[in-house]
Write an enzyme that holds these catalytic residues in place. Structure first.
Site, PDB file in Angstrom:
ATOM      1  CG  ASP A 108      44.132  31.907  53.711  1.00 22.96           C
ATOM      2  OD1 ASP A 108      43.121  32.440  53.277  1.00 22.96           O
ATOM      3  OD2 ASP A 108      45.277  32.339  53.454  1.00 22.96           O
ATOM      4  NE  ARG A 148      55.457  31.005  65.401  1.00 28.03           N
ATOM      5  CZ  ARG A 148      54.817  30.535  64.331  1.00 28.03           C
ATOM      6  NH1 ARG A 148      53.512  30.397  64.367  1.00 28.03           N
ATOM      7  NH2 ARG A 148      55.464  30.209  63.243  1.00 28.03           N
ATOM      8  CE  LYS A 176      43.104  35.169  56.936  1.00 29.22           C
ATOM      9  NZ  LYS A 176      44.430  35.427  56.333  1.00 29.22           N
ATOM     10  CE  LYS A 208      58.483  27.114  64.381  1.00 32.37           C
ATOM     11  NZ  LYS A 208      59.441  28.248  64.340  1.00 32.37           N
ATOM     12  N   GLY A 209      51.618  27.339  64.533  1.00 25.49           N
ATOM     13  CA  GLY A 209      50.545  28.292  64.825  1.00 25.49           C
ATOM     14  C   GLY A 209      49.474  27.827  65.799  1.00 25.49           C
ATOM     15  CD  GLU A 253      46.176  24.811  60.626  1.00 29.45           C
ATOM     16  OE1 GLU A 253      46.925  24.962  61.597  1.00 29.45           O
ATOM     17  OE2 GLU A 253      46.588  24.667  59.459  1.00 29.45           O
ATOM     18  CG  ASP A 254      47.120  28.476  62.901  1.00 31.10           C
ATOM     19  OD1 ASP A 254      46.719  27.767  61.953  1.00 31.10           O
ATOM     20  OD2 ASP A 254      48.228  29.043  62.884  1.00 31.10           O
ATOM     21  CG  ASP A 288      54.362  33.105  61.892  1.00 33.89           C
ATOM     22  OD1 ASP A 288      53.396  32.445  61.444  1.00 33.89           O
ATOM     23  OD2 ASP A 288      55.456  33.186  61.312  1.00 33.89           O
ATOM     24  CG  PHE A 306      48.534  38.043  57.310  1.00 28.85           C
ATOM     25  CD1 PHE A 306      48.585  36.877  56.557  1.00 28.85           C
ATOM     26  CD2 PHE A 306      49.425  38.194  58.359  1.00 28.85           C
ATOM     27  CE1 PHE A 306      49.499  35.885  56.841  1.00 28.85           C
ATOM     28  CE2 PHE A 306      50.344  37.194  58.659  1.00 28.85           C
ATOM     29  CZ  PHE A 306      50.380  36.047  57.896  1.00 28.85           C
TER      30      PHE A 306
HETATM   31  P1  IMP Z   1      45.871  27.522  53.894  1.00 29.93           P
HETATM   32  O1  IMP Z   1      46.633  26.317  53.419  1.00 29.93           O
HETATM   33  O2  IMP Z   1      45.840  28.587  52.838  1.00 29.93           O
HETATM   34  O3  IMP Z   1      44.501  27.190  54.410  1.00 29.93           O
HETATM   35  O4  IMP Z   1      46.721  28.175  55.029  1.00 29.93           O
HETATM   36  C1  IMP Z   1      46.754  27.698  56.311  1.00 29.93           C
HETATM   37  C2  IMP Z   1      48.001  28.153  57.012  1.00 29.93           C
HETATM   38  O5  IMP Z   1      48.458  29.423  56.545  1.00 29.93           O
HETATM   39  C3  IMP Z   1      47.728  28.348  58.476  1.00 29.93           C
HETATM   40  O6  IMP Z   1      47.989  27.181  59.186  1.00 29.93           O
HETATM   41  C4  IMP Z   1      48.664  29.462  58.850  1.00 29.93           C
HETATM   42  O7  IMP Z   1      49.900  28.921  59.205  1.00 29.93           O
HETATM   43  C5  IMP Z   1      48.822  30.257  57.592  1.00 29.93           C
HETATM   44  N1  IMP Z   1      47.959  31.436  57.578  1.00 29.93           N
HETATM   45  C6  IMP Z   1      46.862  31.662  56.837  1.00 29.93           C
HETATM   46  N2  IMP Z   1      46.322  32.864  57.082  1.00 29.93           N
HETATM   47  C7  IMP Z   1      47.080  33.394  58.048  1.00 29.93           C
HETATM   48  C8  IMP Z   1      47.012  34.643  58.763  1.00 29.93           C
HETATM   49  O8  IMP Z   1      46.130  35.497  58.576  1.00 29.93           O
HETATM   50  N3  IMP Z   1      47.981  34.831  59.694  1.00 29.93           N
HETATM   51  C9  IMP Z   1      48.960  33.938  59.962  1.00 29.93           C
HETATM   52  N4  IMP Z   1      49.064  32.772  59.319  1.00 29.93           N
HETATM   53  C10 IMP Z   1      48.133  32.499  58.369  1.00 29.93           C
END
Ligand code: IMP
Length: 174
Positions: free
Chosen positions: A101, A164, A129, A41-42, A97-98, A158, A151
């Site tokens: 990470d 959100r 990040k 949803k982000g 993508e939002d 969210d 975070f």
């Molecule tokens: P990754 O798979 O670790 O790259 O994570 C990506 C997903 O984790 C994003 O699409 C977000 O939904 C969530 N996410 C990662 N960091 C944050 C944050 O700081 N706030 C909120 N959601 C996050």
């Protein structure tokens, strides 16, 4: 117990970066015919602002992936909860993508979408990040590279489905 929210990126900063990204994308795909894949949803607010700043016509579709539960740590396991409704075979595609990470979510999605043989497949993330990456993944369009691995919430992001709707991006101060 409510956590304290502190503004990290204000409206002006976010919209400036979104406009820059839209300009770059419009330049890179002058003929349009591009499919933007929003990651729910982000990514919904980012995508909504991004498409309104583009000067090329695009098609929009969404996927929903299982990512974080009620915690702030990635499980590393990803699955598709809602798939695309359109075929991307032979098309130019950008995943929107939002935040990226560890990279595990996008790595999974990229591999899934590659199987469908798009003409091209790129990634656009509002926030990066970078230093938290667990897998090497090329992010073609980055809005803001985060200096600190806070975070963050707001602007679609969210924490346990909260925050959100907030128009700016905040970090959670425990
Ligand atoms: P990754 O798979 O670790 O790259 O994570 C990506 C997903 O984790 C994003 O699409 C977000 O939904 C969530 N996410 C990662 N960091 C944050 C944050 O700081 N706030 C909120 N959601 C996050």
């Amino acid at each position: 117990m409510g956590k304290k929210l502190k503004v990290l990126y204000n409206k002006k900063t976010i919209l400036k970066r979104v406009k820059d990204l839209a300009q770059q994308i419009s330049k890179d795909y002058p003929s349009g015919e591009l499919i933007l894949v929003g990651v729910l949803k982000g990514g919904f607010i980012f995508l909504a602002d991004l498409v309104r700043a583009l000067i090329i016509p695009v098609h929009i579709d969404f996927v929903r992936l299982a990512s974080y539960g009620a915690s702030t740590h990635s499980s590393g396991k990803v699955k598709i909860l809602k798939d695309l409704e359109t075929s991307i075979t032979g098309k130019d595609v950008i995943i929107v993508e939002d935040i990226i990470d560890t990279g595990l979510t996008l790595e999974f999605l990229k591999q899934e979408l590659f199987k469908r043989r798009p003409r091209s497949l790129k990634i656009c993330a509002l926030l990066d990040k970078k230093s938290r990456r667990k897998v090497e993944i090329k992010v073609d369009y980055v809005g803001i590279t985060m200096e600190k691995n806070y975070f963050v919430v707001g602007y679609g992001l969210d924490f346990s489905e909260q925050y959100r709707h907030l128009p700016e991006i905040f970090f959670l101060d425990p």
